[in-house]
Design a protein around this motif. Structure first.
Motif, PDB file in Angstrom:
ATOM      1  N   SER A   1      65.375 -43.460 -42.128  1.00  0.00           N
ATOM      2  CA  SER A   1      66.762 -43.063 -41.936  1.00  0.00           C
ATOM      3  C   SER A   1      66.875 -41.577 -42.243  1.00  0.00           C
ATOM      4  O   SER A   1      66.863 -41.179 -43.417  1.00  0.00           O
ATOM      5  N   LEU A   2      66.968 -40.765 -41.210  1.00  0.00           N
ATOM      6  CA  LEU A   2      67.103 -39.322 -41.427  1.00  0.00           C
ATOM      7  C   LEU A   2      68.466 -38.990 -42.015  1.00  0.00           C
ATOM      8  O   LEU A   2      68.593 -38.010 -42.758  1.00  0.00           O
ATOM      9  N   ALA A   3      69.473 -39.796 -41.720  1.00  0.00           N
ATOM     10  CA  ALA A   3      70.791 -39.553 -42.300  1.00  0.00           C
ATOM     11  C   ALA A   3      70.754 -39.696 -43.825  1.00  0.00           C
ATOM     12  O   ALA A   3      71.305 -38.855 -44.554  1.00  0.00           O
ATOM     13  N   ARG A   4      70.115 -40.735 -44.314  1.00  0.00           N
ATOM     14  CA  ARG A   4      70.016 -40.917 -45.768  1.00  0.00           C
ATOM     15  C   ARG A   4      69.107 -39.866 -46.388  1.00  0.00           C
ATOM     16  O   ARG A   4      69.348 -39.394 -47.510  1.00  0.00           O
ATOM     17  N   LEU A   5      68.049 -39.514 -45.682  1.00  0.00           N
ATOM     18  CA  LEU A   5      67.166 -38.464 -46.197  1.00  0.00           C
ATOM     19  C   LEU A   5      67.927 -37.164 -46.381  1.00  0.00           C
ATOM     20  O   LEU A   5      67.773 -36.482 -47.406  1.00  0.00           O
ATOM     21  N   ARG A   6      68.763 -36.813 -45.420  1.00  0.00           N
ATOM     22  CA  ARG A   6      69.506 -35.554 -45.531  1.00  0.00           C
ATOM     23  C   ARG A   6      70.504 -35.613 -46.685  1.00  0.00           C
ATOM     24  O   ARG A   6      70.753 -34.595 -47.335  1.00  0.00           O
ATOM     25  N   ARG A   7      71.068 -36.785 -46.963  1.00  0.00           N
ATOM     26  CA  ARG A   7      71.918 -36.923 -48.155  1.00  0.00           C
ATOM     27  C   ARG A   7      71.103 -36.718 -49.423  1.00  0.00           C
ATOM     28  O   ARG A   7      71.540 -36.044 -50.366  1.00  0.00           O
ATOM     29  N   LEU A   8      69.914 -37.305 -49.459  1.00  0.00           N
ATOM     30  CA  LEU A   8      69.052 -37.173 -50.635  1.00  0.00           C
ATOM     31  C   LEU A   8      68.626 -35.724 -50.854  1.00  0.00           C
ATOM     32  O   LEU A   8      68.617 -35.230 -51.991  1.00  0.00           O
ATOM     33  N   LEU A   9      68.298 -35.033 -49.786  1.00  0.00           N
ATOM     34  CA  LEU A   9      67.787 -33.657 -49.917  1.00  0.00           C
ATOM     35  C   LEU A   9      68.843 -32.695 -50.448  1.00  0.00           C
ATOM     36  O   LEU A   9      68.487 -31.634 -50.975  1.00  0.00           O
ATOM     37  N   ARG A  10      70.125 -33.040 -50.322  1.00  0.00           N
ATOM     38  CA  ARG A  10      71.159 -32.176 -50.871  1.00  0.00           C
ATOM     39  C   ARG A  10      70.989 -31.995 -52.376  1.00  0.00           C
ATOM     40  O   ARG A  10      71.422 -30.976 -52.943  1.00  0.00           O
ATOM     41  N   CYS A  11      70.353 -32.929 -53.038  1.00  0.00           N
ATOM     42  CA  CYS A  11      70.180 -32.851 -54.491  1.00  0.00           C
ATOM     43  C   CYS A  11      69.089 -31.858 -54.902  1.00  0.00           C
ATOM     44  O   CYS A  11      68.984 -31.519 -56.085  1.00  0.00           O
ATOM     45  N   TYR A  12      68.270 -31.410 -53.967  1.00  0.00           N
ATOM     46  CA  TYR A  12      67.098 -30.597 -54.300  1.00  0.00           C
ATOM     47  C   TYR A  12      67.260 -29.168 -53.802  1.00  0.00           C
ATOM     48  O   TYR A  12      67.947 -28.906 -52.808  1.00  0.00           O
ATOM     49  N   ASP A  13      66.594 -28.260 -54.487  1.00  0.00           N
ATOM     50  CA  ASP A  13      66.632 -26.831 -54.152  1.00  0.00           C
ATOM     51  C   ASP A  13      65.420 -26.495 -53.297  1.00  0.00           C
ATOM     52  O   ASP A  13      64.290 -26.538 -53.785  1.00  0.00           O
ATOM     53  N   PRO A  14      65.616 -26.156 -52.019  1.00  0.00           N
ATOM     54  CA  PRO A  14      64.459 -25.869 -51.164  1.00  0.00           C
ATOM     55  C   PRO A  14      63.711 -24.600 -51.544  1.00  0.00           C
ATOM     56  O   PRO A  14      62.601 -24.374 -51.062  1.00  0.00           O
ATOM     57  N   LYS A  15      64.322 -23.790 -52.417  1.00  0.00           N
ATOM     58  CA  LYS A  15      63.618 -22.592 -52.880  1.00  0.00           C
ATOM     59  C   LYS A  15      62.558 -22.940 -53.923  1.00  0.00           C
ATOM     60  O   LYS A  15      61.695 -22.120 -54.236  1.00  0.00           O
ATOM     61  N   GLU A  16      62.653 -24.150 -54.476  1.00  0.00           N
ATOM     62  CA  GLU A  16      61.612 -24.652 -55.369  1.00  0.00           C
ATOM     63  C   GLU A  16      60.485 -25.258 -54.541  1.00  0.00           C
ATOM     64  O   GLU A  16      60.699 -25.709 -53.409  1.00  0.00           O
ATOM     65  N   ALA A  17      59.304 -25.319 -55.130  1.00  0.00           N
ATOM     66  CA  ALA A  17      58.203 -26.056 -54.504  1.00  0.00           C
ATOM     67  C   ALA A  17      58.429 -27.542 -54.780  1.00  0.00           C
ATOM     68  O   ALA A  17      58.233 -27.998 -55.904  1.00  0.00           O
ATOM     69  N   VAL A  18      58.887 -28.278 -53.752  1.00  0.00           N
ATOM     70  CA  VAL A  18      59.251 -29.690 -53.904  1.00  0.00           C
ATOM     71  C   VAL A  18      58.338 -30.534 -53.029  1.00  0.00           C
ATOM     72  O   VAL A  18      58.175 -30.263 -51.838  1.00  0.00           O
ATOM     73  N   SER A  19      57.742 -31.557 -53.625  1.00  0.00           N
ATOM     74  CA  SER A  19      57.008 -32.591 -52.905  1.00  0.00           C
ATOM     75  C   SER A  19      57.667 -33.914 -53.257  1.00  0.00           C
ATOM     76  O   SER A  19      57.662 -34.335 -54.415  1.00  0.00           O
ATOM     77  N   LEU A  20      58.243 -34.579 -52.248  1.00  0.00           N
ATOM     78  CA  LEU A  20      59.106 -35.726 -52.495  1.00  0.00           C
ATOM     79  C   LEU A  20      58.683 -36.912 -51.640  1.00  0.00           C
ATOM     80  O   LEU A  20      58.347 -36.751 -50.462  1.00  0.00           O
ATOM     81  N   GLY A  21      58.720 -38.111 -52.216  1.00  0.00           N
ATOM     82  CA  GLY A  21      58.417 -39.335 -51.489  1.00  0.00           C
ATOM     83  C   GLY A  21      58.121 -40.454 -52.472  1.00  0.00           C
ATOM     84  O   GLY A  21      58.563 -40.415 -53.628  1.00  0.00           O
ATOM     85  N   GLU A  22      57.377 -41.455 -52.012  1.00  0.00           N
ATOM     86  CA  GLU A  22      56.938 -42.519 -52.912  1.00  0.00           C
ATOM     87  C   GLU A  22      55.654 -42.067 -53.595  1.00  0.00           C
ATOM     88  O   GLU A  22      54.664 -41.779 -52.946  1.00  0.00           O
TER      89      GLU A  22
END
Length: 476
Positions: A344-365
């Motif tokens: 679900s890309l819609a839910r993913l985009r909601r989740l990504l709002r919580c994170y700062d893309p300027k940080e080095a982020v690796s996200l998933g299971e």
């Protein structure tokens, strides 16, 4: 990537990377006022250690500190002293503490003399201290107790290595959202075992199940005791309740902030790719299919990397280089998925709002390898790997690379990011396997972001049932 194959086929590869019974007791829920609950408890708050299973990423660290402050504020209002509230990511510099077992000897050494109970909760778990004290009081801490809200498999599951295949319902493990507790007597024995024994598997896949198996010790240790005060839904008398894994951090990130890379190959162009197109492709503004051949009908992009039966490291690193080279639209986030990933890309985009893309982020299971031996964590590929552009830049500028094109891409990336000090951030909303491989009790309470594999199921129907939000349903 199929992780039961990893366990049998990639143990040597992973080691090279590293070097670079009885029924559950059902204790009744007693209702009463806060004053009554306080009066009933004979253990003090200062005998309880609460461990918030926090993460190093800045968003999760903030959530952990907020939860800690709430608990301490509640304790101050009770006037009975303070519990010790610890953030898991602050116990040491070792990233593998998230798997709990490596942290047990440190917890025992620091707090075993003063504490009677160790309670583990998620960042999103609310705690009601009077009810928690009452629940713990019913179980003598000088005995071995493992308390929580039980989950069980309804059928044998690949993520649990088909354990208890003849009777899956016979073994229970704790719902992490409700929290779980160890008496100091049990923690003391577990800490000794951690230091003396080697785990049967080097892989950490489903933490809650593997913790329960380690504690049970093939019948030599206690099973999970169901305590009804450990709750997910808030109700009278509960010691815990849960908020959500999909927090409201504001409006979803725009579609133009996410570039989607789908790994495929020629033999799957006619069966897997049409599923992507029939379900979630329409929700992506920027998406490319990467194959071993160019197919204008899809279309696909050939990266000049031959298809491999497993691993796909060469293809994935070619995608990373293409993402940074300006060959695709510049975005804050890169999502890499398999052609049989449902998302679900819609839910993913909601989740990504919580994170700062300027940080080095690796996200998933998040999975782990060799975590009792200074190992590393990684985001499992089938459920989707999300990387911020900053993480991709750090990864490639470090010189990290595949030792072969068919190396396990997710594990190589995880090992490299661990060596760079980039945390592997976990979200239980990503799933490496199919919905049938998880307990329905758990996934029914989530707003899942992804699942993986098309085995023995209708993937379009699965997408509609588990991943499609109601406003989308008339579109398919």
């Amino acid at each position: 990537m199929l992780h039961h194959e990893i366990i049998t086929g990639w143990k040597l590869a992973a080691a090279l990377l590293l070097g670079l019974g009885p029924c559950i007791a059902d204790v009744g829920l007693s209702h009463g006022s806060a004053a009554e609950l306080q009066g009933a408890a004979s253990i003090g708050l200062n005998e309880v250690v609460l461990v918030i299973q926090s993460q190093r990423n800045s968003y999760h660290a903030r959530r952990g500190h907020q939860r800690k402050a709430e608990i301490l504020q509640q304790a101050a209002g009770m006037g009975q002293g303070d519990p010790l509230v610890l953030l898991l990511h602050e116990l040491s510099m070792y990233e593998g503490d998230w798997s709990i077992l490596p942290a047990l000897p440190r917890l025992l050494a620091s707090h075993g003399q003063s504490a009677s109970w160790f309670v583990f909760v998620e960042e999103g778990t609310r705690v009601t201290l009077p009810a928690l004290l009452r629940a713990l009081h019913r179980h003598p801490a000088q005995e071995e107790w493992f308390l929580g809200k039980p989950l069980h498999d309804s059928e044998a599951s690949i993520i649990h290595h088909y354990a208890f295949a003849e009777d899956p319902i016979s073994f229970s493990y704790p719902d992490p959202a409700a929290g779980w507790a160890l008496s100091v007597s049990l923690l003391r024995r577990l800490a000794d075992r951690v230091q003396l024994e080697r785990l049967k598997s080097d892989f950490t896949i489903d933490l809650k199940h593997e913790i329960a198996l380690f504690i049970w010790e093939e019948g030599n240790g206690p099973r999970l005791t169901a305590v009804r005060e450990f709750c997910v839904d808030e109700r009278d008398g509960c010691a815990t309740s849960f908020t959500s894994y999909l927090a409201n951090c504001g409006d979803p990130v725009p579609k133009t902030d996410v570039f989607v890379a789908v790994k495929t190959c020629q033999k799957f162009h006619l069966d897997r790719v049409p599923v992507v197109k029939a379900t979630w492709e329409k929700d992506a503004d920027f998406l490319e299919f990467y194959s071993d051949v160019t197919d204008a009908s899809i279309p696909t992009v050939s990266l000049g990397v031959a298809n491999t039966e497993r691993g796909h490291c060469g293809k994935t690193f070619a995608i990373l280089r293409r993402f940074l080279a300006g060959a695709v639209p510049k975005t804050d986030w890169l999502l890499i998925v398999d052609d049989d990933t449902l998302i679900s890309l819609a839910r993913l985009r909601r989740l990504l709002r919580c994170y700062d893309p300027k940080e080095a982020v690796s996200l998933g299971e998040r999975y782990g390898y060799g975590l009792l031996r200074n190992g590393y964590s990684y985001t499992t590929g089938g459920g989707g790997m999300v990387l911020s552009s900053a993480a991709v830049s750090r990864l490639l500028s470090s010189g990290c690379s595949c030792y072969s094109d068919d190396a396990p891409d997710d594990m190589v990336i995880g090992r490299c990011l661990t060596s760079l000090g980039v945390p592997i951030t976990h979200s239980p909303l990503f799933h490496q396997a199919r919905p049938d491989d998880y307990t329905e009790t758990l996934i029914s309470s989530q707003q899942a972001v992804s699942f993986h594999k098309h085995w023995n199921m209708d993937p379009v129907a699965v997408y509609k049932h588990w991943l499609q939000d109601s406003y989308e349903r008339d579109e398919l």
